[in-house]
Design a protein around this motif. Structure first.
Motif, short mmCIF file in Angstrom:
data_model
loop_
_atom_site.label_atom_id
_atom_site.label_comp_id
_atom_site.label_asym_id
_atom_site.label_seq_id
_atom_site.Cartn_x
_atom_site.Cartn_y
_atom_site.Cartn_z
N SER A 57 33.34 30.40 37.58
CA SER A 57 34.63 30.82 37.08
C SER A 57 34.71 32.35 36.97
CB SER A 57 34.81 30.18 35.71
OG SER A 57 35.96 30.67 35.12
N GLY A 58 35.79 32.91 37.43
CA GLY A 58 35.98 34.35 37.33
C GLY A 58 35.36 35.16 38.44
N GLY A 60 36.41 35.42 41.43
CA GLY A 60 37.41 35.99 42.34
C GLY A 60 37.91 35.06 43.43
N LYS A 61 37.71 33.76 43.24
CA LYS A 61 38.14 32.82 44.28
C LYS A 61 39.66 32.78 44.39
CE LYS A 61 36.15 29.29 42.19
NZ LYS A 61 35.55 29.89 41.00
N THR A 62 40.30 32.58 43.25
CA THR A 62 41.76 32.48 43.27
C THR A 62 42.37 33.80 43.73
OG1 THR A 62 41.74 30.85 41.52
CG2 THR A 62 43.79 32.03 41.86
N THR A 63 41.80 34.90 43.26
CA THR A 63 42.33 36.21 43.67
C THR A 63 42.26 36.35 45.19
OG1 THR A 63 41.54 37.09 41.57
CG2 THR A 63 42.13 38.69 43.27
#
Ligand SMILES: Nc1ncnc2c1ncn2[C@@H]1O[C@H](COP(=O)(O)OP(=O)(O)OP(=O)(O)O)[C@@H](O)[C@H]1O
Ligand SMILES: Nc1ncnc2c1ncn2[C@@H]1O[C@H](COP(=O)(O)OP(=O)(O)OP(=O)(O)O)[C@@H](O)[C@H]1O
Ligand code: SF4
Ligand SMILES: [Mg+2]
Ligand SMILES: [Mg+2]
Lengths: 331, 320, 319
Positions: A57-58, A60-63
């Protein structure tokens, strides 16, 4: 950047992509701090290829996914779609033309649909926005899409509201919305992480079938490596905004090279009580990449780090053979 | 897996299905509204007053003589040429005022105008507030700042003083009052409330999905943000009606409105001619009580409808 | 005699549209120091079962029948006051998403101290030093204990919540999805620590999770729930290697693994039923590949098919 990571004739090719978010600073502080949410990410995907993006989590996947769709503007780097750089096209006609060819499937099947619209409105929205077909034609497309994702007969689903469906059915609607305009590239951000096991498999299979049918390229974001194993040809592992390993999925999972990937995979529980997995512990815990130092992001936690790692820049992603790329000095 | 060869959709069946599901949604919401108990009572009151005021022209034209029953110029020479105000009689069920005008017909005339005033002020105001709130929330930054500063100004606006000054300069009609109130709610408090609702909608993934689909800002505001703010707007509209009618009554009572007849004026007339003092208050009850009751009832009606809608709009109280 | 012996426990919720049959005639038994894992999909009644064991139920819930024998005493007829002696001190619980319900305006230490003092009369300083011990025990630096929850990472919060559950030395801890929101590396550490705590204190555990891989690693026995019913229960290896119930088998076949051979994932058609009007007979029959006529008529009994292997199915896969 070694050019070999990114095949030249790829459908989508990302080069040195970065995104920094300014951190909300104190009212009178003059120093600006930045979260380096994504930094120096490069890869390419061919038509019909599913690339997995995994990490904690965090990381940077979604980004990364949103950057590719230009939902957010990159700080640095290039995104070539069909050879055209879309990283900096201004919003307006050109961006709209790009968006005709890309789509996204979201994690949360409950929040990704307007609760005041019927499924018809939801699925037809991309068609309406791009003025594809007339109303009769759109009804046909919506009916076909619904049938394709297994919501039959389509007439009974078309004018329902999202809250009248179960989670699995909603995620199918999200897929129907995404395929309606026949995109060439889809970002799927944890599309099955909120679904139950017995329903998840159906959605995963559906995505793979559609990939075949439409020759879709897909960025499949997940934190579940076991799911990635079934969905992706190639798998990329991210750590604090950096891509640390990229290679054929089975190769990355069974023969991880980066110390972080090794630790990550060793921590995944195995649904087999006779399997005794050997955990590779790493010290410390994940932090946020706020103004990170220039050396390897994994250095503070790395079990095999040397002074060299500290004295040099973050290691580049290098081919260790057969398209298995690793960013580490000590492999 | 399903056969992908596209089958021709049965459009007639589809139409029927759409209608069935649409009416079912309406029915579900109606059930929730009725379930609130207070909502239907409010709706009953509102409908009663709509009919009450709508029957005024019929009442005037069919049954009675406008010369006698006109709310402003009427006078009943036959019955009571001398002793006005007069307590209720058969021909004047609520008596007459100090000038000998029929109070019932005044009420019928005024409640229509007050209803219109309330609905126009609230409708226009809330519509404005919805747009302002949605736009401010969606664009954020400087646009948001601008509208919020305007809202601050509206909240601190010396509303009464302005109206006093305005009424000295010109004739403030009901329509002007409605527009005035609409601007006040549209840019003021209500817009702040609706903006915070729009802010919540704005960060929902479906807004992002619309953007991926190529939707423009206008498209996103119009077809995603506004529809999700609208139910709350509608709720606030009901409460704004109440506010507008009360304001009218208060202003008319203070004499700041230049209106021939309204619920507030009825009471003001009683006051200026000195019938609201001491024991006369009880003796001449018909001069103020019916008008006061109509004001209270109309306001209560809209408030109850709002409370009923609350049940429909805010699913917080809903059980499975 | 087992430490906890649940028989025919049935709990329903009253709602506007009818009774939600969330827990239906569930049996289980738990020995001192043992760990049971409960798996099942969302809404199958895992949390409801756990809350029934503690009788921590909302006002619309009702235990319709059954026994909860703890150390030989039935908890079902006990009053709220009498239950208090059992809760926390004998049976405690790590609630689902508890780490998100820590109160943001108090330090973590104060929240745990309050919980301790509620159950055990103790001076503040005494309770305080107990918290420090508990922190060390769950692997947290006692130095962070007077920080506020928002200064903790997810894993730290979860450890704090576990420390809170351990505060009164219970005999049983029920952990409802203890690691669901956490990343795998953190999850791994926490599960390991919980396993160690269990053997150090000889404590019994009930793990609840929708993730059979997690359950497989920490439990001795596994209970598989579906639509409010316990479908199968056996020791871990048996469940994985010789599942009798078709649902257990379907769950296994749909579950991917990073290790071992990459088997084809099998899709289970349909969706779990609505618990207000669950299917007649076996609740799984509309989705069951092995269903026969009797399945839609009569509900199968939860019986001991082999020693220690319980199953509720008319057509178990193979003996
Ligand atoms: N709009 C934003 N403003 C500031 N920081 C942000 C923003 N969006 C993301 N970040 C930060 O960027 C980093 C990467 O976030 P991102 O959402 O891409 O992670 P992720 O890998 O998708 O995580 P998850 O698995 O939790 O979804 C995080 O540290 C996050 O806090
Ligand atoms: N307070 C309540 N009132 C009415 N029904 C309820 C209540 N709590 C839970 N339910 C219903 O009872 C059933 C079982 O819920 P429960 O929370 O026990 O499931 P679960 O197995 O813990 O699911 P999850 O994995 O999502 O936590 C569900 O159908 C749920 O909708
Ligand atoms: S580069 Fe060095 S610090 Fe970074 S992962 Fe490799 S060995 Fe560890
Ligand atoms: Mg994400
Ligand atoms: Mg639960």
């Amino acid at each position: 950047m070694p050019d070999t990571v990114t095949a030249t004739d790829a459908l989508i090719k990302v080069d040195n992509l970065s995104k920094y978010y300014p951190l909300a600073s104190g009212l009178f502080s003059r120093v600006r701090h930045y979260i380096h949410a994504v930094e120096g990410v490069s890869f390419a995907a061919d038509a019909g290829e599913v690339i997995g993006l995994a990490g904690e989590s965090g990381c940077g996947k979604t980004t990364t996914g949103k950057l590719l769709l230009r939902l957010i503007a990159p700080t640095n780097g290039y995104i070539y779609f069909n050879g055209i750089d879309v990283a900096r096209i201004p919003s307006g006609g050109k961006l709209k033309a790009y968006r005709r060819q890309v789509q996204m499937i979201f994690q949360d099947p409950y929040e990704s649909m307007n609760p005041r619209k019927t499924l018809y409105d939801i699925i037809a929205e991309p068609l309406a926005v791009h003025k594809i077909g007339n109303i009769v034609g759109r009804e046909q497309v919506v009916a076909d899409s619904l049938a394709r994702v297994g919501l039959v007969p389509p007439e009974t689903f078309m004018f329902r509201y999202p809250h009248e469906l179960s989670g699995g059915q909603r995620q199918r609607v999200a897929i129907a919305r995404a395929i309606g305009i026949k995109p060439r590239f889809i970002v799927a951000d944890e599309p099955t992480s909120m679904l139950d096991v017995s329903i998840r498999t159906g959605v995963m299979k559906l995505l793979l079938e559609l990939r075949q049918e439409y020759n879709l390229a897909m960025l499949y974001i997940t934190h579940d490596l076991a799911v990635a194993r079934y969905m992706c040809e190639r798998l990329a592992i991210m750590y604090l905004g950096r891509m640390v390993e990229l290679g054929p999925t089975e190769e990355v999972l069974q023969n991880p090279l980066h110390p972080y990937t090794k630790a990550l995979i060793s921590a995944v529980p195995v649904p087999d009580p006779t399997f005794k997995r050997e955990a590779i512990p790493i010290k410390g815990s994940i932090s946020r990449p706020v103004d990170p130092p220039s050396y390897c992001r994994f250095y503070p936690r790395c079990p095999v780090a040397t002074d060299y790692c500290r004295e040099n820049k973050h290691p580049p992603l290098e081919d260790k053979g057969d398209g298995h790329y690793v960013a580490c000095y000590n492999v | 897996m399903v056969d992908t060869a596209s089958q021709q959709v049965d459009r007639a069946a589809m139409r029927r299905e759409r209608w069935r599901l649409f009416t079912r949604t309406l029915r579900d919401n109606w059930r929730l509204f009725v379930g609130s108990k207070i909502g239907p009572i409010g709706l009953g009151i509102v409908i009663f007053f709509v009919l009450f005021s709508a029957s005024y022209p019929i009442f005037m034209a069919v049954t009675h003589n406008p010369r006698i029953y006109d709310p402003v110029t009427g006078f009943d020479y036959d019955l009571m040429p001398t002793s006005n105000p007069h307590p209720p009689t058969w021909s004047h069920p609520l008596g007459t005022d100090v000038y000998g005008r029929d109070i019932l017909s005044q009420l019928m005339y005024s409640s229509g105008h007050d209803l219109l005033l309330g609905l126009i002020a609230a409708g226009a105001g809330v519509l404005l507030a919805t747009l302002v709130g949605s736009i401010a929330a969606f664009y954020g930054g400087i646009v948001d700042m601008f509208f919020m500063r305007v809202a601050d100004i509206m909240m601190l606006f010396p509303f009464l003083a302005t109206l006093v000054a305005l009424s000295a300069l010109m004739n403030v009609s009901l329509l002007m009052l409605a527009i005035f109130l609409a601007i006040l709610t549209g840019f003021g408090t209500t817009s702040i409330i609706l903006r915070s609702q729009a802010l919540q909608v704005k960060v929902k993934p479906f807004v992002e999905a619309a953007r991926v689909s190529g939707g423009s800002n206008f498209h996103i505001i119009w077809s995603h943000i506004v529809p999700n703010v609208l139910p709350l707007s509608f709720l606030y509209m009901m409460f704004s009606v109440t506010g507008a009618i009360f304001t009218e009554a208060a202003l008319a009572f203070l004499g700041f409105l230049n209106v021939r007849m309204s619920l507030g004026i009825i009471i003001q007339n009683a006051n200026t001619s000195g019938y609201l003092i001491g024991t006369r208050l009880a003796t001449y009850w018909y001069m103020w009580l019916p008008a006061g009751a109509v004001i209270s009832l109309i306001c209560a009606g809209f408030y109850f409808v709002g409370r009923g809608l609350d049940e429909v709009v805010n699913p917080r109280l809903r059980e499975r | 005699m087992a430490l906890l012996e649940v028989s025919d426990l049935t709990m329903h919720y009253r709602t506007r549209s009818g009774w939600v049959q969330a827990v239906e005639r569930v049996n289980l038994s738990l020995d001192r120091g043992a760990a049971i894992g409960l798996v099942g999909e969302s809404g199958c009644g895992k949390t409801s079962l756990a809350m029934s064991l503690l009788k921590l139920l909302p006002s619309n819930a009702q235990i319709k029948e059954g026994q909860i024998l703890f150390d030989g005493n039935d908890l079902v007829p006990l009053t709220e006051d009498q239950m208090r002696r059992y809760r926390w001190e004998r049976i405690s619980m790590v609630f689902q998403a508890a780490m998100n319900s820590l109160n943001p305006v108090y330090t973590v230490r104060d929240q745990i101290v309050e919980a301790i003092q509620y159950h055990m009369p103790m001076r503040y300083e005494e309770a305080w030093s107990r918290v420090a011990k508990l922190f060390e025990f769950v692997g947290l630096d006692p130095g962070v204990m007077n920080q506020y929850p928002h200064e903790y990472s997810g894993g730290m919060k979860q450890r704090a919540v576990i420390a809170m559950a351990l505060a009164c030395d219970p005999d049983i801890i029920i952990a409802d999805e203890p690691t669901t929101a956490l990343d795998v590396i953190v999850q791994d550490r926490i599960l390991k620590r919980m396993d160690e705590i269990r053997s150090e204190l000889n404590m019994a555990m009930i793990y609840i999770s929708h993730d059979i891989a997690v359950i497989a690693e920490v439990s001795d026995r596994i209970g598989v729930m579906y639509a409010g019913k316990m479908m199968e229960m056996a020791d871990v290896v048996t469940i994985f290697q010789k599942p009798l119930h078709p649902y257990t088998f379907a769950l296994m076949s749909a579950f991917p693994s990073v290790r071992g051979e990459k088997h084809e994932l099998v899709e289970l058609p349909g969706e779990p039923p609505d618990l207000i009007s669950p299917p007649k007979g076996c609740r799984f029959h509309p989705r069951c590949p092995q269903a026969t006529a009797v399945c839609s008529e009569k509900a199968p009994e939860f019986t001991e098919v082999e020693p220690g292997h319980f199953c509720a199915c008319w057509n178990p896969r193979s003996k």
